[in-house]
Design a protein around this motif. Sequence first.
Motif, PDB file in Angstrom:
ATOM      1  N   MET A 166      65.220 -13.245  13.529  1.00 18.36           N
ATOM      2  CA  MET A 166      65.610 -11.859  13.573  1.00 18.36           C
ATOM      3  C   MET A 166      64.622 -11.103  14.462  1.00 18.36           C
ATOM      4  O   MET A 166      63.421 -11.336  14.428  1.00 18.36           O
ATOM      5  CB  MET A 166      65.594 -11.295  12.143  1.00 18.36           C
ATOM      6  N   LYS A 167      65.180 -10.186  15.269  1.00 23.17           N
ATOM      7  CA  LYS A 167      64.380  -9.265  16.074  1.00 23.17           C
ATOM      8  C   LYS A 167      64.823  -7.845  15.745  1.00 23.17           C
ATOM      9  O   LYS A 167      65.956  -7.616  15.361  1.00 23.17           O
ATOM     10  CB  LYS A 167      64.577  -9.530  17.569  1.00 23.17           C
ATOM     11  N   VAL A 168      63.923  -6.904  15.911  1.00 24.12           N
ATOM     12  CA  VAL A 168      64.193  -5.505  15.595  1.00 24.12           C
ATOM     13  C   VAL A 168      63.892  -4.647  16.816  1.00 24.12           C
ATOM     14  O   VAL A 168      62.913  -4.881  17.528  1.00 24.12           O
ATOM     15  CB  VAL A 168      63.313  -5.043  14.408  1.00 24.12           C
ATOM     16  N   THR A 169      64.736  -3.657  17.038  1.00 28.17           N
ATOM     17  CA  THR A 169      64.444  -2.637  18.045  1.00 28.17           C
ATOM     18  C   THR A 169      64.624  -1.258  17.408  1.00 28.17           C
ATOM     19  O   THR A 169      65.419  -1.091  16.483  1.00 28.17           O
ATOM     20  CB  THR A 169      65.356  -2.742  19.291  1.00 28.17           C
ATOM     21  N   ILE A 170      63.858  -0.311  17.912  1.00 26.63           N
ATOM     22  CA  ILE A 170      63.897   1.069  17.426  1.00 26.63           C
ATOM     23  C   ILE A 170      64.231   1.980  18.602  1.00 26.63           C
ATOM     24  O   ILE A 170      63.620   1.867  19.662  1.00 26.63           O
ATOM     25  CB  ILE A 170      62.518   1.510  16.876  1.00 26.63           C
ATOM     26  N   ASP A 171      65.159   2.907  18.398  1.00 27.11           N
ATOM     27  CA  ASP A 171      65.421   3.952  19.385  1.00 27.11           C
ATOM     28  C   ASP A 171      64.445   5.090  19.065  1.00 27.11           C
ATOM     29  O   ASP A 171      64.771   6.040  18.353  1.00 27.11           O
ATOM     30  CB  ASP A 171      66.874   4.411  19.293  1.00 27.11           C
ATOM     31  N   ARG A 172      63.233   4.971  19.558  1.00 26.40           N
ATOM     32  CA  ARG A 172      62.156   5.889  19.171  1.00 26.40           C
ATOM     33  C   ARG A 172      62.463   7.349  19.484  1.00 26.40           C
ATOM     34  O   ARG A 172      62.049   8.240  18.768  1.00 26.40           O
ATOM     35  CB  ARG A 172      60.841   5.476  19.850  1.00 26.40           C
ATOM     36  N   MET A 173      63.189   7.621  20.560  1.00 30.50           N
ATOM     37  CA  MET A 173      63.447   9.007  20.946  1.00 30.50           C
ATOM     38  C   MET A 173      64.419   9.694  19.980  1.00 30.50           C
ATOM     39  O   MET A 173      64.471  10.926  19.936  1.00 30.50           O
ATOM     40  CB  MET A 173      63.986   9.095  22.374  1.00 30.50           C
ATOM     41  N   GLN A 174      65.139   8.920  19.194  1.00 30.43           N
ATOM     42  CA  GLN A 174      66.052   9.486  18.199  1.00 30.43           C
ATOM     43  C   GLN A 174      65.427   9.528  16.802  1.00 30.43           C
ATOM     44  O   GLN A 174      66.042   9.994  15.847  1.00 30.43           O
ATOM     45  CB  GLN A 174      67.349   8.675  18.153  1.00 30.43           C
ATOM     46  N   CYS A 175      64.189   9.055  16.673  1.00 27.08           N
ATOM     47  CA  CYS A 175      63.495   9.012  15.389  1.00 27.08           C
ATOM     48  C   CYS A 175      63.261  10.434  14.873  1.00 27.08           C
ATOM     49  O   CYS A 175      62.884  11.332  15.637  1.00 27.08           O
ATOM     50  CB  CYS A 175      62.156   8.297  15.554  1.00 27.08           C
ATOM     51  N   GLN A 195      57.127   3.110  15.105  1.00 32.28           N
ATOM     52  CA  GLN A 195      56.877   2.057  16.086  1.00 32.28           C
ATOM     53  C   GLN A 195      56.660   0.743  15.355  1.00 32.28           C
ATOM     54  O   GLN A 195      56.393   0.718  14.164  1.00 32.28           O
ATOM     55  CB  GLN A 195      55.674   2.391  16.957  1.00 32.28           C
ATOM     56  N   ILE A 196      56.768  -0.343  16.096  1.00 34.28           N
ATOM     57  CA  ILE A 196      56.496  -1.678  15.566  1.00 34.28           C
ATOM     58  C   ILE A 196      54.979  -1.847  15.482  1.00 34.28           C
ATOM     59  O   ILE A 196      54.255  -1.425  16.383  1.00 34.28           O
ATOM     60  CB  ILE A 196      57.100  -2.769  16.489  1.00 34.28           C
ATOM     61  N   VAL A 197      54.503  -2.474  14.411  1.00 34.11           N
ATOM     62  CA  VAL A 197      53.064  -2.721  14.294  1.00 34.11           C
ATOM     63  C   VAL A 197      52.618  -3.661  15.416  1.00 34.11           C
ATOM     64  O   VAL A 197      53.406  -4.484  15.892  1.00 34.11           O
ATOM     65  CB  VAL A 197      52.688  -3.298  12.906  1.00 34.11           C
ATOM     66  N   PRO A 198      51.376  -3.553  15.878  1.00 30.21           N
ATOM     67  CA  PRO A 198      50.910  -4.346  17.024  1.00 30.21           C
ATOM     68  C   PRO A 198      51.136  -5.855  16.881  1.00 30.21           C
ATOM     69  O   PRO A 198      51.480  -6.525  17.864  1.00 30.21           O
ATOM     70  CB  PRO A 198      49.410  -4.023  17.095  1.00 30.21           C
ATOM     71  N   GLU A 199      50.962  -6.370  15.707  1.00 30.35           N
ATOM     72  CA  GLU A 199      51.089  -7.819  15.484  1.00 30.35           C
ATOM     73  C   GLU A 199      52.454  -8.377  15.880  1.00 30.35           C
ATOM     74  O   GLU A 199      52.562  -9.518  16.304  1.00 30.35           O
ATOM     75  CB  GLU A 199      50.821  -8.112  14.008  1.00 30.35           C
ATOM     76  N   TYR A 200      53.504  -7.569  15.760  1.00 27.13           N
ATOM     77  CA  TYR A 200      54.861  -8.059  15.998  1.00 27.13           C
ATOM     78  C   TYR A 200      55.543  -7.451  17.224  1.00 27.13           C
ATOM     79  O   TYR A 200      56.736  -7.638  17.420  1.00 27.13           O
ATOM     80  CB  TYR A 200      55.730  -7.815  14.762  1.00 27.13           C
ATOM     81  N   ARG A 201      54.808  -6.742  18.065  1.00 25.16           N
ATOM     82  CA  ARG A 201      55.402  -6.151  19.269  1.00 25.16           C
ATOM     83  C   ARG A 201      55.691  -7.210  20.325  1.00 25.16           C
ATOM     84  O   ARG A 201      54.905  -8.115  20.547  1.00 25.16           O
ATOM     85  CB  ARG A 201      54.449  -5.126  19.883  1.00 25.16           C
ATOM     86  N   GLU A 202      56.812  -7.000  21.005  1.00 26.57           N
ATOM     87  CA  GLU A 202      57.157  -7.866  22.126  1.00 26.57           C
ATOM     88  C   GLU A 202      56.611  -7.229  23.395  1.00 26.57           C
ATOM     89  O   GLU A 202      56.996  -6.104  23.746  1.00 26.57           O
ATOM     90  CB  GLU A 202      58.669  -8.034  22.228  1.00 26.57           C
ATOM     91  N   ASN A 203      55.706  -7.924  24.062  1.00 22.41           N
ATOM     92  CA  ASN A 203      55.091  -7.435  25.307  1.00 22.41           C
ATOM     93  C   ASN A 203      54.502  -6.036  25.151  1.00 22.41           C
ATOM     94  O   ASN A 203      54.625  -5.204  26.041  1.00 22.41           O
ATOM     95  CB  ASN A 203      56.102  -7.456  26.450  1.00 22.41           C
TER      96      ASN A 203
END
Length: 74
Positions: free
Chosen positions: A1-10, A34-42
């Motif tokens: 599973m991967k997660v993405t967030i539309d941060r501008m709509q938060c 935001q995603i915690v640093p440990e699990y961020r992609e790039n």
Amino acid sequence: MKVTIDRMQCVSCGSCWDTCPALFMQNEEDSFSQIVPEYRENNDLSASIVLPDTIGCARDAADLCPAAIIAIEE
């Protein structure tokens, strides 16, 4: 599973980081989720790497998000 967030709509309600602090946190500068640093992609604040099965709370956070900005990719 991967997660993405539309941060501008938060709406910065805190439901995601309260429900799943292992994956989500509040950004100190803009107050959005935001995603915690440990699990961020790039080092992308809005995208995760493939998550371990132990982070099942991501689904709960997505379900509880009032702005529906959390997307789950299986």
